[in-house]
Motif scaffolding. Structure first.
Motif: not given
Lengths: 344, 344
Positions: A59-62, B73-78, B80-83, B104-111
């Motif tokens: 659910x995280x990646x997709x 790793x959801x961000x760094x490997x795949x 993908x940026x979570x919502x 992860x922190x940079x992505x969250x701050x961007x949101x």
């Protein structure tokens, strides 16, 4: 019917869940789409908790959704009910009976958020507590160690994901998994040979990353349950933050390194572990370069990385089964544990 | 200055963080209260991930908030940026340098969601990436194995929790923790004695539940890093779903069983493990009935259960230090690992 039979039943069990479960799961996905949810919370224990770890990555990646793994004891020990806010709450349990998991689902349903049970027992307390229920249709699982219900739990998560996003290519790939599981069963002679020469191990580390971190956790649990081997699962990243200190020449390191985004880094790490520390590598992969790093267990090709955990656990199950026998343990009745564990 | 010095510095480091950090942390808590958040997401690796586990229970039990542990790793490997939706996102890292946590922190701050860095390096990439930053003020930590920064990370979480809810009694209890840590340091002779007679162990299990599950994870990591002992941490509930099979007479089981809601069940379980399986129990507790179950390491009394992990890890650190020495390892420079591990 023993554990080995249940391992070998997995292609048929997967086929049944795909054929009979796809439509009911698509209806649950349709119900979840409106109103949209922000987060997914999953409650599970033991083997089912590893299906929850798989779901966290799927659910995280997709779907870019944050997935929280519930700590069931927050309710059962501390008597506190979380605010589930804009979450969907999923309970995963083979038996559907663990009171702490049922408690999380009951609390969430009381708050009016969508709840889903994933269980092999359609009339269980968990199935009754949830608004939606996915019946795993794996048939009775009699061995104490879960195998076919684990792959069914992963498949249920995969079907839910593909249905949520209307991913027809994903559904088509899922439809090919029963054949891929059957192909993975053909590693059995190799698993028996690799296990027989490693019967004297005092402990091992199991590495996986991303989608395969769930497989690493489940493989380690099977090694503990069945073969009574102290096995420590790690994501390849966390492993480098400390436990690396354990390594010495001949130390057994088992790794899941199939094709996918996580493969290059993991294969590079495994190469370093072999060259610098002389560890004894057993690698489960579909990639020649990964298999060449040590003793290899070959996975069938062309499985998308997000679906591979349904297949990659199969050689791991067989390895744990044969290691148990090589160590003089009875894999059909592991010591001290029962099929259904009721924790609160 | 070696590892033992840093362990012994913990009362002073805690005092400094409480005295100098309370006000800045209260300001961050005030900023978080409006608009309210639904969930907390935490990114961390290694020892800091155990502080994240502690935070999961603290915010879950005391604030009824769902806490998701981010899979970096959801961000760094795949890629993908979570919502992050209605989340607060916290990154915990001693060095503040691990790129996956910073990502992860940079992505969250961007949101545009609130972000908090908890780090011992106020000028680090993590501190710069986050909207808010908590400086642990633990002073330079030179030993590879983290000790004083771990207790500081827990304290920062505790201060944030007490500030969020305006819990003056909690703040007063936090103010007493430096003395309690000093009292826990007095177990050192006992830890040295218990470690010296257990130097030959091949592996062990470490049990904790609820707030103390974090301590179990951290104790196990210290045993692996320092003493090169395969140590498997479990919540007391998950342990009963499988790994129980490992037990045999004399098998070492280390347990955190201080006063609190989780104590009665855990103490009952430990009694069964001793009576049925004849395991070798080492128990860290402030309760006489728990200490009487095996070899005991006594914690100071009257610490609220949610704050005890700041104290209960101290005998565990000392035990790991002395076990390392008893096993001929150098606790000041564990093999193969470096202070700052940059994983992506």
């Amino acid at each position: 019917m023993g554990l080995r039979d249940e391992i070998r039943e997995q292609p048929a069990a997967a086929r049944r869940l795909i054929d009979e479960g796809r439509e009911p799961i698509a209806r649950i996905a349709a119900a979840l789409r409106e109103p949209p949810f922000d987060t997914i919370v999953i409650a599970a224990r033991g083997t089912s908790d590893h299906a929850a770890v798989y779901a966290q990555y799927v659910f995280g990646v997709r779907h870019r959704v944050i997935v929280g793994l519930a700590a069931p004891s927050i309710g059962s020990v501390y008597g506190v009910e979380p605010r589930f806010a804009h979450s969907v709450v999923i309970g995963i349990s083979q038996s559907g009976e663990s009171p702490d998991v049922v408690g999380v689902i009951a609390a969430a349903r009381g708050q009016g958020v969508p709840t889903i049970a994933i269980t092999n027992s359609a009339g269980s307390p968990l199935a009754r507590a949830a608004e939606h229920s996915i019946d795993l249709r794996a048939g009775p699982e009699r061995a104490v160690a879960a195998t076919k219900t684990y792959t069914a739990e992963l498949l249920a998560v995969a079907l839910l994901s593909a249905s949520l996003s209307g991913d027809d290519a994903g559904l088509a790939a899922i439809d090919r998994l029963p054949d891929a599981i059957a192909a993975a069963l053909e590693t059995e002679a190799d698993t028996e040979r690799l296990a027989s020469t490693r019967a004297g191990m005092a402990g091992c580390v199991v590495l996986g990353r991303g989608f395969e971190y769930a497989t690493a956790r489940e493989w380690a649990l099977k090694l503990k349950e069945l073969a009574r081997l102290l096995a420590d699962p790690y994501s390849a990243a966390d492993f480098q933050h400390g436990p690396l200190a354990l390594l010495e020449p001949g130390f057994p390191v088992f790794a899941l390194a199939p094709s996918g985004a996580s493969a290059p880094d993991l294969i590079a790490l495994l190469g370093r572990l072999r060259d610098q520390f002389g560890v004894d590598l057993v690698v489960v992969s579909d990639r020649d370069d990964a298999l060449a790093l040590g003793a290899g267990l070959r996975l069938p090709p062309s499985i998308p990385d997000w679906l591979m955990p349904v297949v990659s656990i199969v050689p791991a199950q067989l390895f744990a089964y044969h290691l148990a026998r090589a160590r003089g343990q009875d894999p059909d009745s592991p010591r001290h544990i029962r099929k259904v564990t009721l924790t609160r």
